[in-house]
Design a protein around this motif. Structure first.
Motif, PDB file in Angstrom:
ATOM      1  N   HIS A 129      62.205 -34.607  -0.838  1.00 24.58           N
ATOM      2  CA  HIS A 129      60.715 -35.512  -0.075  1.00 24.58           C
ATOM      3  C   HIS A 129      61.181 -34.525   1.328  1.00 24.58           C
ATOM      4  N   GLN A 130      60.500 -33.697   1.430  1.00 22.59           N
ATOM      5  CA  GLN A 130      60.734 -32.977   2.661  1.00 22.59           C
ATOM      6  C   GLN A 130      59.813 -33.213   3.926  1.00 22.59           C
ATOM      7  N   GLU A 131      58.278 -34.340   3.625  1.00 19.46           N
ATOM      8  CA  GLU A 131      57.639 -34.681   3.846  1.00 19.46           C
ATOM      9  C   GLU A 131      58.521 -36.390   4.559  1.00 19.46           C
ATOM     10  N   LEU A 132      59.806 -36.700   4.350  1.00 21.38           N
ATOM     11  CA  LEU A 132      59.653 -37.611   4.689  1.00 21.38           C
ATOM     12  C   LEU A 132      60.519 -37.706   5.848  1.00 21.38           C
ATOM     13  N   TYR A 133      60.811 -36.568   6.644  1.00 22.78           N
ATOM     14  CA  TYR A 133      61.733 -35.678   8.000  1.00 22.78           C
ATOM     15  C   TYR A 133      60.747 -35.826   8.688  1.00 22.78           C
ATOM     16  N   SER A 134      59.680 -36.140   9.159  1.00 19.50           N
ATOM     17  CA  SER A 134      59.115 -36.039  10.232  1.00 19.50           C
ATOM     18  C   SER A 134      57.712 -36.945   9.931  1.00 19.50           C
ATOM     19  N   MET A 135      57.406 -37.301  10.471  1.00 12.47           N
ATOM     20  CA  MET A 135      56.371 -38.769  10.863  1.00 12.47           C
ATOM     21  C   MET A 135      55.432 -38.488  10.891  1.00 12.47           C
ATOM     22  N   ASN A 146      64.209 -42.605  14.504  1.00 15.16           N
ATOM     23  CA  ASN A 146      63.732 -42.836  16.063  1.00 15.16           C
ATOM     24  C   ASN A 146      62.308 -43.091  17.043  1.00 15.16           C
ATOM     25  N   GLN A 147      61.199 -42.528  16.352  1.00 22.55           N
ATOM     26  CA  GLN A 147      59.990 -42.221  16.402  1.00 22.55           C
ATOM     27  C   GLN A 147      59.444 -43.571  15.773  1.00 22.55           C
ATOM     28  N   PHE A 148      59.826 -44.045  14.859  1.00 20.08           N
ATOM     29  CA  PHE A 148      59.587 -44.871  13.830  1.00 20.08           C
ATOM     30  C   PHE A 148      60.034 -46.186  14.753  1.00 20.08           C
ATOM     31  N   MET A 149      60.850 -46.249  15.331  1.00 22.99           N
ATOM     32  CA  MET A 149      61.374 -47.261  16.346  1.00 22.99           C
ATOM     33  C   MET A 149      60.511 -47.493  17.710  1.00 22.99           C
ATOM     34  N   GLU A 150      60.337 -46.586  18.231  1.00 25.06           N
ATOM     35  CA  GLU A 150      60.009 -46.018  19.377  1.00 25.06           C
ATOM     36  C   GLU A 150      58.561 -45.964  19.557  1.00 25.06           C
TER      37      GLU A 150
END
Length: 416
Positions: free
Chosen positions: A128-134, A222-226
């Motif tokens: 699922h490539q869509e998981l790899y960006s927010m 990392n974006q998820f966290m920030e």
């Protein structure tokens, strides 16, 4: 009240960058190429509170073990005499500070692990490539998104339940995101098996599961966290670095038949831990919490009011301090898989070095502090009583002396 047994520390294990967070290695010696003037600041200490008016320099071009955000956050804590120094001087000072938590042997492990990750990312084809960006609206529930984007204490608190102090539960993830992430992990594990790769397990206690950062999800997480955990942590966990989170360790764990069955009593190698149930069908597996403790009190007794059991619900998150002691009861049937995000603050870990008093967040420290205050009050009252008693005795003695002198004077006058 007795503990479930000694609390272990759940660390990353062999791959861990800053895995243990404990102890301080001797400061590295000055190396060739170090900017002139850097040594002059080697004995300076970081500020306990950040200089919020200072604007950190740009570190986006800096390559190495740490993200640029780490240096930007740490710069606000530099001693005043160093704030206006050249960027290279500040950078080397901060690297010296950070290196105390990352001895040479650990850096070698991290380097090898980085090569391992690069090899996987180069070879592994995502399902699922869509998981790899927010994609926030696809990942998160609307209620959660609205609360975080409003970004006020009231909006965030409105979606939370707090069954015991410091443990927050809230609906967070879209069902489709949970399903895709589970499928991605299963696909990665099949690929690893087919390629005869060694899979790095999440930590020293879980023998099943996968590190999500290992196969390309690090930037998204990392974006998820920030953007989505840090705003919450800043509100609810400021005393443990919730406002300065700058790194993470993300993984999925698996519980059930032919998997990990339970998880022993432990603390996490994190300042803040996010734990979200992804599914599937299961029974049992409750989290049990047993109070927040610092390193000195990790195996102290649990008080009745600190005991709480949490039942997992797919898509629902539980957020707590890493030092909140907990464990997982046996998963009696089915398969339970959870997303874990250990959020860390390098600034907080440095600041702990200078702590001289009781920890404001440790339950046992606070009990000892209250007990000391009670003893101080009792001692003060005893001293005051002693002084008052001594004064009363002295006053009585003076009164008796005065009465005696008056009687003698009267007696002599009568005789004469």
């Amino acid at each position: 009240m007795a503990l479930e047994g000694p609390a272990e520390r759940r660390d990353e294990g062999q791959q861990g960058g800053m895995a243990n967070g404990n102890g301080v290695a001797p400061p590295p010696s000055r190396m060739a190429g170090r900017p002139l003037g850097a040594a002059a600041y080697s004995d300076r200490r970081l500020r306990l509170n950040p200089n919020t008016e200072h604007k950190p320099q740009d570190y986006t071009d800096v390559r190495g073990e740490y993200a640029p955000a780490v240096y930007s956050a740490l710069e606000r804590h530099l001693p005043p005499s160093l704030l206006e120094a050249d960027r290279d001087v500040k950078l080397h000072f901060m690297r010296d500070i950070l290196a105390r938590y990352w001895p040479h042997g650990e850096r070698n492990k991290v380097h090898r692990h980085k090569e391992y990750r690069q090899k996987i990312v180069h070879l592994y084809k995502p399902l699922h490539q869509e998981l790899y960006s927010m994609h926030p609206s696809a990942f998160f529930l609307p209620t959660f998104l609205e609360a975080v984007r409003t970004n006020t204490e009231e909006s965030i608190a409105s979606i939370m339940t707090e069954p015991i102090p410091g443990v927050f539960s809230f609906a967070m993830l879209q069902p489709n995101f949970c399903d895709m992430l589970l499928e991605e992990v299963e696909n990665f594990e099949k690929w690893v098996h087919a390629m005869k790769f060694k899979i790095m397990r999440p930590n020293t206690m879980n023998k099943y599961g996968a590190v999500l950062d290992d196969f390309g999800l690090e930037a998204m997480l990392n974006q998820f966290m920030e953007e989505f955990i840090a705003p919450i942590s800043k509100v609810f966990y400021p005393e443990v670095g919730g406002g300065t989170l700058d790194s993470h360790h993300a993984f999925v764990v698996e519980y059930g038949k032919d998997r990990d069955v339970e998880l022993g009593f432990h603390v996490d190698d994190s300042e803040v831990t996010l734990n979200v149930c992804l599914g599937k069908q299961f029974s049992g597996g409750e989290l049990y919490f047993r109070g927040i403790r610092c390193e000195n009190h990790v195996n102290s007794e649990t008080q009745h009011e600190e005991m709480y059991d949490y039942s997992h619900v797919p898509g629902r998150a539980v957020l707590h301090r890493g030092r909140h002691r907990h464990g997982a009861r046996p998963t009696s049937s089915g398969l339970r898989m959870n997303l874990l995000l250990w959020c860390r603050s390098s600034v907080f870990r440095e600041m702990k070095k200078y702590q001289m008093d009781f920890s404001s967040w440790c339950g046992e420290c606070q009990r000892e502090k209250r007990e000391r205050q009670i003893q101080c009050v009792k001692a003060t009252k005893l001293v005051n009583y002693s002084l008052e008693h001594s004064y009363a005795v002295h006053l009585a003695a003076n009164i008796l002396l005065l009465a005696s002198n008056t009687f003698l004077l009267y007696f002599r006058t009568g005789i004469s």
